[in-house]
Design a protein around this motif. Structure first.
Motif, short mmCIF file in Angstrom:
data_model
loop_
_atom_site.label_atom_id
_atom_site.label_comp_id
_atom_site.label_asym_id
_atom_site.label_seq_id
_atom_site.Cartn_x
_atom_site.Cartn_y
_atom_site.Cartn_z
N ASN A 105 12.44 -0.80 6.42
CA ASN A 105 11.19 -1.43 5.98
C ASN A 105 9.94 -0.79 6.57
O ASN A 105 8.88 -1.40 6.61
N THR A 106 10.08 0.43 7.07
CA THR A 106 8.93 1.19 7.56
C THR A 106 8.80 2.46 6.74
O THR A 106 9.77 3.19 6.55
N LEU A 107 7.59 2.72 6.23
CA LEU A 107 7.35 3.88 5.38
C LEU A 107 6.56 4.91 6.17
O LEU A 107 5.50 4.61 6.71
N TYR A 108 7.10 6.13 6.27
CA TYR A 108 6.44 7.21 6.97
C TYR A 108 5.94 8.22 5.94
O TYR A 108 6.73 8.78 5.17
N ILE A 109 4.64 8.46 5.90
CA ILE A 109 4.05 9.41 4.96
C ILE A 109 3.58 10.63 5.75
O ILE A 109 2.61 10.56 6.50
N THR A 110 4.28 11.75 5.59
CA THR A 110 3.96 12.94 6.36
C THR A 110 3.50 14.11 5.50
O THR A 110 3.02 15.11 6.04
N THR A 111 3.65 14.02 4.18
CA THR A 111 3.23 15.11 3.30
C THR A 111 1.70 15.08 3.13
O THR A 111 1.14 14.06 2.71
N GLN A 112 1.06 16.20 3.46
CA GLN A 112 -0.40 16.27 3.39
C GLN A 112 -0.88 16.19 1.94
O GLN A 112 -0.29 16.76 1.03
N GLY A 113 -1.97 15.42 1.74
CA GLY A 113 -2.54 15.24 0.41
C GLY A 113 -1.94 14.09 -0.37
O GLY A 113 -2.30 13.89 -1.53
N SER A 114 -1.05 13.33 0.26
CA SER A 114 -0.45 12.18 -0.43
C SER A 114 -1.50 11.11 -0.68
O SER A 114 -2.45 10.95 0.08
N TYR A 115 -1.30 10.37 -1.77
CA TYR A 115 -2.21 9.27 -2.12
C TYR A 115 -1.37 8.02 -2.37
O TYR A 115 -0.44 8.03 -3.18
N LEU A 116 -1.71 6.94 -1.66
CA LEU A 116 -0.97 5.68 -1.77
C LEU A 116 -1.85 4.66 -2.48
O LEU A 116 -3.03 4.50 -2.13
N HIS A 117 -1.27 3.96 -3.45
CA HIS A 117 -2.02 2.88 -4.09
C HIS A 117 -1.05 1.81 -4.58
O HIS A 117 0.17 2.02 -4.65
N PHE B 77 0.40 10.12 8.41
CA PHE B 77 0.16 11.24 9.30
C PHE B 77 -0.72 12.29 8.62
O PHE B 77 -0.34 12.85 7.58
N GLY B 78 -1.89 12.55 9.20
CA GLY B 78 -2.74 13.61 8.68
C GLY B 78 -3.53 13.19 7.46
O GLY B 78 -4.02 12.05 7.34
N ASN B 79 -3.66 14.11 6.51
CA ASN B 79 -4.48 13.90 5.31
C ASN B 79 -3.73 13.05 4.29
O ASN B 79 -3.16 13.56 3.34
N VAL B 80 -3.75 11.74 4.50
CA VAL B 80 -3.11 10.78 3.59
C VAL B 80 -4.17 9.77 3.18
O VAL B 80 -4.83 9.17 4.02
N LEU B 81 -4.34 9.60 1.87
CA LEU B 81 -5.36 8.69 1.34
C LEU B 81 -4.71 7.38 0.92
O LEU B 81 -3.60 7.37 0.39
N VAL B 82 -5.42 6.28 1.14
CA VAL B 82 -4.92 4.94 0.80
C VAL B 82 -6.00 4.24 -0.02
O VAL B 82 -7.18 4.21 0.38
N SER B 83 -5.63 3.66 -1.14
CA SER B 83 -6.60 3.02 -2.02
C SER B 83 -7.16 1.74 -1.38
O SER B 83 -6.48 1.10 -0.58
N PRO B 84 -8.39 1.36 -1.75
CA PRO B 84 -8.96 0.11 -1.22
C PRO B 84 -8.10 -1.11 -1.55
O PRO B 84 -8.00 -2.04 -0.73
N PHE B 85 -7.49 -1.16 -2.73
CA PHE B 85 -6.68 -2.32 -3.10
C PHE B 85 -5.43 -2.41 -2.22
O PHE B 85 -5.01 -3.51 -1.84
N LEU B 86 -4.84 -1.27 -1.88
CA LEU B 86 -3.69 -1.31 -0.99
C LEU B 86 -4.11 -1.69 0.43
O LEU B 86 -3.41 -2.44 1.12
#
Length: 337
Positions: A6-18, A47-56
């Motif tokens: 239940n833990t999500l690790y985002i390590t790929t640069q330029g990823s976008y989460l929404h 980690f690093g350059n990861v973008l997260v949307s305001p709604f998330l």
């Protein structure tokens, strides 16, 4: 991206989460690469350059999803905290256990450290044949493990750890290749007075900072430990968890760099104070070796899942938090079988 317990690790640069309806979507280069039920995730580490949307961001704040941000190398930057958070309860549990009953956690950590140290020495015997001094150190570490089982006071645990470390480092110099031209006459620090100790201290310091960031990311206080005493300016809990990784991760990496000839005696400079430190080019090589090591994958001995080595500090922080919350009966330290 990796989902663990239940833990999500985002390590790929330029990823976008929404957020898309009741799912969390991960996009890379404007292409959807993953879609997960959003209510099944309790923690998101970016980690690093990861973008997260305001709604998330809003969803995480409202639903107490721990959203933490780190540099690409793992230095903690900050985390989102909503209106209500269980982190204060977690820290209270941490302080209570630290003051009232630190021995079980400290004992587990040191047991893992001694086991890992013993396996480093046994690996040397397997690869290069019998060595009476190294075998004697292995036998001593076995005795330390037996003594640790009956240790019910923190000072006793510390004493056993100190004796085991002295036995281990007493033969550590024999793990160095003769061709390397390095010598090691025992552990010294503040400041390190030879190249081997300079390397060990440098790697310990880097891993300690990674662990400190991981602890902050799950809401723990890195300055309040169970084994190391509280001291202003010291992240005692990070130093506790570091014990699990010293032999298996740091020491083996240092031995590899030296024995393969990647770092040589001329890569160090001795200052007027007697302190020995790495030159700039060698420091860059060490960082590259650390990053390459972090990308290697192993099967975590407790979770049974394949993970990158670089995620181990964050996984152990999560496991410690779960133990303090009462979800795990004991804290499972990291120990490769």
């Amino acid at each position: 991206m990796r989902k663990l317990q239940n833990t999500l690790y985002i390590t790929t640069q330029g990823s976008y989460l929404h957020k898309e309806r009741e799912t969390l979507v991960v996009e890379q280069e404007r292409k959807k690469v993953a879609q997960l039920p959003v209510h099944s995730i309790g923690h998101i580490f970016c980690f690093g350059n990861v973008l997260v949307s305001p709604f998330l961001l809003g969803f995480c704040g409202e639903n107490n999803v721990n959203l933490a941000f780190f540099t690409e190398n793992g230095r903690f930057l900050g985390r989102l905290q909503g209106r209500q958070s269980g982190n204060v309860l977690l820290r209270r549990a941490q302080y209570r256990v630290s003051e009232q009953n630190p021995v079980p956690i400290a004992r587990n950590i040191i047991a893992a450290k001694i086991q890992a140290s013993k396996r480093v020495l046994q690996r040397q015997i397997r690869n290069y044949g019998e060595n009476a001094e190294i075998q004697s150190a292995v036998d001593s570490l076995n005795i330390s493990l037996q003594q640790l089982k009956g240790a019910d006071e923190l000072d006793v645990v510390r004493g056993i750890e100190g004796d085991a470390a002295a036995r281990y480092f007493g033969v550590f110099g024999q793990l160095l290749s003769e061709k390397s031209s390095f010598s090691f006459d025992g552990r010294n620090r503040r400041p390190p007075r030879d190249g081997v100790n300079a390397l060990l201290s440098f790697v310990y310091s880097i891993l300690g900072k990674d662990i400190s960031g991981a602890l902050q990311g799950v809401g723990l206080d890195p300055q309040v430990g169970f084994l190391h005493a509280d001291r202003p300016g010291r992240d005692s809990l990070a130093q506790d968890i570091l014990e699990e990784f010293r032999a298996w991760w740091a020491d083996r990496l240092v031995l590899s760099l030296i024995n393969r000839g990647q770092i040589k005696p001329q890569d160090f400079v001795t200052e007027a104070s007697g302190a020995v430190s790495l030159k700039a080019d060698a420091r860059k090589l060490l960082f590259q070796a650390l990053q390459a090591k972090k990308q290697e994958k192993i099967v975590h001995p407790f979770l049974g899942e394949e993970v990158e080595i670089g995620l181990l500090p964050y996984i152990q922080a999560m496991l410690l938090a779960r133990h303090l919350r009462g979800d795990l009966a004991e804290y499972p330290p990291f120990l490769m079988r």
